[in-house]
Design an enzyme around this catalytic site. Sequence first.
Site, short mmCIF file in Angstrom:
data_model
loop_
_atom_site.label_atom_id
_atom_site.label_comp_id
_atom_site.label_asym_id
_atom_site.label_seq_id
_atom_site.Cartn_x
_atom_site.Cartn_y
_atom_site.Cartn_z
N ARG A 297 0.83 -1.20 0.00
CA ARG A 297 0.00 0.00 0.00
C ARG A 297 0.87 1.25 0.00
O ARG A 297 0.59 2.23 0.66
CB ARG A 297 -0.92 -0.03 1.23
CG ARG A 297 -2.04 0.97 1.16
CD ARG A 297 -3.13 0.64 2.15
NE ARG A 297 -4.20 1.61 2.02
CZ ARG A 297 -4.45 2.55 2.91
NH1 ARG A 297 -3.73 2.66 4.01
NH2 ARG A 297 -5.44 3.39 2.71
N LYS B 268 -2.93 -2.45 4.30
CA LYS B 268 -4.30 -2.50 3.79
C LYS B 268 -5.25 -2.79 4.94
O LYS B 268 -4.97 -3.61 5.80
CB LYS B 268 -4.42 -3.62 2.72
CG LYS B 268 -5.82 -3.91 2.26
CD LYS B 268 -6.43 -2.79 1.49
CE LYS B 268 -7.80 -3.18 0.96
NZ LYS B 268 -8.65 -2.02 0.75
N LYS C 74 -12.75 10.63 10.71
CA LYS C 74 -12.15 10.39 9.39
C LYS C 74 -12.31 11.69 8.61
O LYS C 74 -13.40 12.12 8.31
CB LYS C 74 -12.85 9.23 8.68
CG LYS C 74 -12.49 9.10 7.21
CD LYS C 74 -11.00 8.84 7.00
CE LYS C 74 -10.70 8.65 5.54
NZ LYS C 74 -9.94 9.74 4.95
#
Length: 177
Positions: free
Chosen positions: A33, A50, A75
């Site tokens: 990633r 990931k 987030k």
Amino acid sequence: VKKETVGGREFTIVSYIFNDPDLWKNPVNFEARGITFDEDGDIVSRPFEKFFNVGENSFTQFGDLDFTDAEYFDKVDGSMITPVVVDGKVYFKTKKSFYSEVAQSCQKDFGDDERYIKFCNICAEYRITPIFEYTSPMNRIVVDYGYEPKLTLLALRSNDTGYYLPRFMITECHDHY
């Protein structure tokens, strides 16, 4: 696998392109990633591995997850950024490149900021990757940000072991720098 040259040095970036369920049968692929290696094969940037949404596959079913020591954070709608230090200079990269539009925008916004230069150099000395989230009105994904560009430190990860440093260390780094 992609090779890029920054600061006169060549780096190899490993990142998956297709999210094929068979890819995740081999745990080593979770590191694909944006993990970045120097010419000697040493890890110089180790982003988040990931991860999956709750319920997305058989091993992320809500009832099977242990939330005992979990911490929850907002987030924010940004891009993951990890730095690589070459001869004291900080180069920011996204999952796939030092030269993406987002990486270049972050470089322009923070590449000369002494606070980040000092912090990233110390992390590099201890073989730790600081993982940031970059948000900017110029790098809008979904949410419209009406403020200045920002780098938020999300995690500190050992290049050698892949372990994440504890939250109190992130808080201390944040408060100090």
